[in-house]
Design an enzyme around this catalytic site. Structure first.
Site, PDB file in Angstrom:
ATOM      1  N   HIS A   1      18.498 -31.109  21.773  1.00 58.44           N
ATOM      2  CA  HIS A   1      17.950 -31.621  23.042  1.00 58.44           C
ATOM      3  C   HIS A   1      16.860 -30.787  23.680  1.00 58.44           C
ATOM      4  O   HIS A   1      15.891 -31.360  24.033  1.00 58.44           O
ATOM      5  CB  HIS A   1      19.147 -31.788  24.137  1.00 58.44           C
ATOM      6  CG  HIS A   1      20.165 -32.641  23.626  1.00 58.44           C
ATOM      7  ND1 HIS A   1      21.625 -32.284  23.864  1.00 58.44           N
ATOM      8  CD2 HIS A   1      20.295 -34.044  23.557  1.00 58.44           C
ATOM      9  CE1 HIS A   1      22.203 -33.573  23.235  1.00 58.44           C
ATOM     10  NE2 HIS A   1      21.427 -34.467  23.247  1.00 58.44           N
TER      11      HIS A   1
ATOM     12  N   LYS B   1      32.318 -42.764  27.864  1.00 59.03           N
ATOM     13  CA  LYS B   1      32.456 -42.294  26.709  1.00 59.03           C
ATOM     14  C   LYS B   1      33.231 -40.919  26.909  1.00 59.03           C
ATOM     15  O   LYS B   1      33.411 -39.848  25.902  1.00 59.03           O
ATOM     16  CB  LYS B   1      30.937 -41.369  26.167  1.00 59.03           C
ATOM     17  CG  LYS B   1      29.928 -42.310  25.315  1.00 59.03           C
ATOM     18  CD  LYS B   1      28.686 -41.527  25.165  1.00 59.03           C
ATOM     19  CE  LYS B   1      27.835 -42.147  24.100  1.00 59.03           C
ATOM     20  NZ  LYS B   1      26.780 -41.182  23.727  1.00 59.03           N
TER      21      LYS B   1
ATOM     22  N   ARG C   1      16.905 -38.443  15.061  1.00 60.72           N
ATOM     23  CA  ARG C   1      17.388 -37.464  14.161  1.00 60.72           C
ATOM     24  C   ARG C   1      17.302 -38.076  12.827  1.00 60.72           C
ATOM     25  O   ARG C   1      16.451 -37.623  12.082  1.00 60.72           O
ATOM     26  CB  ARG C   1      19.126 -37.157  14.480  1.00 60.72           C
ATOM     27  CG  ARG C   1      19.053 -36.039  15.521  1.00 60.72           C
ATOM     28  CD  ARG C   1      20.632 -36.034  15.993  1.00 60.72           C
ATOM     29  NE  ARG C   1      20.580 -37.220  16.620  1.00 60.72           N
ATOM     30  CZ  ARG C   1      21.821 -37.323  17.483  1.00 60.72           C
ATOM     31  NH1 ARG C   1      22.679 -36.305  17.643  1.00 60.72           N
ATOM     32  NH2 ARG C   1      22.307 -38.236  18.181  1.00 60.72           N
TER      33      ARG C   1
END
Ligand code: ADP
Length: 174
Positions: free
Chosen positions: A20, A44, A98
């Site tokens: 990040h 989450k 990614r």
């Protein structure tokens, strides 16, 4: 003077990893102001509360070495991402990519968001190959089992994780 170019980098940041931070560093070079949007994302079941995640991201930004920290701001949000981006006057949404595994989800999200507001572009940045494989999820799993996470997060974040897990269910684990 032209309007400042404002970018939003949204995520859960539970917690912020070196991946990040690498994206934040890159994104800051592309905009006049970067708003890191910490999504509440209670669904989450985050390990850190929203306030903690905001505080941890702010702390990491203070440690950025390239002089861009002054143009970065961290804010929590719990609305639709597009609504948040509009509310801060952003013209760019930054996402990190990614691997192939991120692609489909990010592709769908960017496509849907483009329909919601045609004047805000999503841009994808790749982290340095050293950081590309890092995910908050695995950092938490490794941390919970007492593994070494020092390559994946800053020493400050590692200390927070240790504190969280030592105060929690794995106290006393050898
Ligand atoms: P979300 O809950 O939206 O997936 P995350 O906090 O996991 O939020 O990540 C925010 C953004 O940062 C996403 O675009 C994600 O793909 C990207 N990201 C996370 N880790 C990395 C990494 N190691 N390299 C590049 N991008 C990353």
């Amino acid at each position: 003077m032209n309007n400042p170019r404002i970018g939003v980098y949204p995520g859960t940041f539970d917690p912020i990893t070196n991946g990040h931070t690498d994206i934040i560093r890159r994104a800051a070079k592309l905009v006049d102001r970067l708003i890191v949007g910490v999504a509440r994302n209670d669904g989450k079941g985050p390990l850190f509360s929203t306030d903690e995640r905001v505080e941890i991201v702010r702390e990491e930004i203070r440690y950025l070495e390239n002089g861009d920290a002054g143009k970065i701001e961290v804010r929590a949000f719990d609305t639709l991402l597009m609504a948040f981006a509009e509310s801060v006057g952003a013209s760019i949404i930054v996402r990190g990519l990614r691997a192939v595994s991120d692609f489909e989800y990010e592709f769908q999200m960017a496509g849907m968001n483009a329909r919601l507001n045609t004047s805000i572009e999503t841009v994808f940045l790749m982290a340095s190959d050293r950081y590309q494989f890092i995910s908050s999820r695995f950092v938490k799993e490794i941390g919970a089992l007492g593994g070494d996470i020092s390559h994946f997060v800053s020493p400050r974040v590692a200390a927070r994780l240790r504190e969280r897990y030592n105060g929690g269910r794995i106290k006393g684990r050898r």
